[in-house]
Write an enzyme that holds these catalytic residues in place. Structure first.
Site: not given
Ligand code: GLU
Length: 477
Positions: A248-250, A252
């Site tokens: 997920s974006k969180r 990286g």
């Protein structure tokens, strides 16, 4: 033989997720491998998630990555709303779907009471009992409604996936899912299968997160009478972070455009992403897009989640940069053009790349890696003295280098000649490499770690090199 037609069907969210790139790539490869077609479809029917320019951006990135699609224009679902509405109404007419006027509140209460009874939350078919007159009246009054698919209760549904095998669900476990929303837009399920059918898709290759929807899709195919033309389904294993959580974006970067902006090469990205959930069955690690078009096969897709490992991507990227610089190929021209945006042209950029480029994980590191050519940072005099050397020998080494380098001409100023000159000085004067190579390198770079002295001399050229060596001599006196 049936023509192979695959498709990439993203819901545009504003950027291309690395998982989306993999889905696009696998669809592309499967089509190319079979001389088939790779089609693009934009699934933009979720009005709450529209992002302006997202579809255009997606198309741009796909083209940039070399995954060009074969339809002249992508199919765009938001332009086809009438088709889906028509299809949903036909299913209603055939009693395979029905209008539902239940309010959000009623549905919420229903869910709560089912949960309290530890039952699986599902629609209770309240509106299935409405008479045709009641329905007419409600529609005439413009009452808010959806259309639900009537899941035949009595049977099991069995579907095959080429990666995950046979999937069986009890129809009782499937809710009467919505096919047309209250805003008149279709749900993903409805639009997706209507379009796959219309585009004559032979293989639907997509992320594993869609596997649970597969029985619903199968029932829709049946309801439309298309069960003889159902595509093969190929679900791709989830992409995971190294800690095995969902990528997920969180944690990286996951946007392809961010990787490109950081100076990752598209060749390296494609190569790495191809190996996420697929393996060639050999030890080969390097694949160009053309290689992949030949080697790719559906049988070699794994079920197990694939870990997205940034270290490994960096390794691929560094290798691709190194190879491009050595081979001076088309990629090298890209690298050179990018470097021009990053660095001033004080020095010959080809030389800078040759010396400092092969040590980079990505091109955005170039600015820092090459900073010392442009600006010699102040460094303490002690740094010039190698730990196994001393002040006297260091001074001797530096002075010898300075005097002898001053004597050679600009044409002789080549990496190999420069190395041989320094090396000969060490031999002739009975010095250790640390007495000369080390201080010359520090004098030129101001750093303990840097490319070799001959390489830096070659990039800096004569005048600047001598200037820096003199400075170092002064520091020590
Ligand atoms: N719009 C879906 C997505 O973004 C497509 C899934 C499919 O390929 O069927 O993943």
């Amino acid at each position: 033989m049936k023509k192979i037609i695959s498709r990439f069907a993203p819901s545009p969210t504003g950027y291309l997720h690395i998982g989306g790139l993999r889905t696009a790539l696998f669809n592309y490869l499967w089509a190319k491998k079979n001389n088939g077609q790779f089609l693009l479809r934009i699934e933009d029917t979720d009005q709450n998630r529209l992002v302006e320019g997202a579809a255009e951006n997606l198309i741009k990135i796909l083209r940039e990555m070399g995954l060009d699609f074969d339809n002249q224009e992508p199919m765009i679902q938001s332009k086809r709303i009438k088709i889906y509405q028509e299809a949903a109404k036909n299913l209603v007419a055939e009693k395979k779907a029905y209008y539902c006027f239940c309010s959000a509140e009623r549905l919420e209460n229903l869910r709560e009471s089912q949960q309290a009874k530890k039952q699986m939350p599902r629609y209770d078919r309240h509106c299935l009992n409405l008479s045709p007159e009641e329905i007419e009246e409600k529609l005439a009054k413009g009452e808010k409604h959806v259309i639900r698919f009537y899941v035949p209760s009595e049977k099991k549904t069995e579907v095959n996936d080429l990666v995950y095998g046979k999937i069986t669900v009890n129809n009782l476990d499937l809710d009467d899912f919505i096919i047309l929303k209250s805003d008149g837009f279709p749900t993903y399920h409805l639009a997706n299968i209507i379009d796959d059918h219309e585009m004559q898709i032979s293989h639907a290759i997509r992320g594993e997160e869609w596997l649970p929807s597969l029985p619903k899709h199968y029932l829709l195919y049946q309801a439309f009478g298309w069960e003889n033309a159902i595509p093969e389904f190929v679900h791709l294993p989830l992409l995971l972070n190294p800690d095995r959580s969902k990528l997920s974006k969180r944690q990286g970067d996951v946007a392809v455009e961010d990787f490109l902006a950081k100076g990752y090469l598209k060749e390296a990205l494609l190569n790495y992403v191809a190996l996420l959930g697929w393996n060639p069955g050999t030890d080969q690690e390097f694949f160009s897009l053309k290689d992949l078009e030949k080697e790719f096969s559906l049988e070699k897709i794994n079920k197990a989640g694939a870990i997205f490992d940034l270290q490994k991507l960096n390794w691929f990227n560094a290798e691709y940069i190194r190879q491009a610089i050595n081979n001076q190929d088309a990629t090298y021209q890209n690298i050179l053009n990018e470097s021009k945006k990053i660095l001033a042209t004080t020095y010959d950029l080809e030389k800078v790349l040759k010396v400092s480029g092969s040590r980079l994980n990505n091109l955005s590191e170039l600015k820092e890696a090459a900073a010392f050519y442009y600006n010699l940072a102040d460094y303490p005099a002690e740094m010039l003295i190698f730990k196994k050397s001393d002040l006297e020998k260091t001074k001797l080494g530096l002075n010898l280098a300075l005097e002898n380098l001053a004597k050679i001409t600009e044409d002789q100023w080549q990496e190999k000649e420069l190395f041989e000159l320094l090396d000969k000085l060490i031999q002739d004067h009975n010095l250790n490499p640390g007495d000369l190579f080390w201080p010359v390198r520090v004098a030129l770079s101001g750093q303990e770690k840097s490319p070799s002295p001959a390489e830096i001399l070659w990039v800096l050229e004569k005048e600047e090199s001598l200037k820096r060596l003199k400075q170092a001599v002064d520091k020590l006196s």
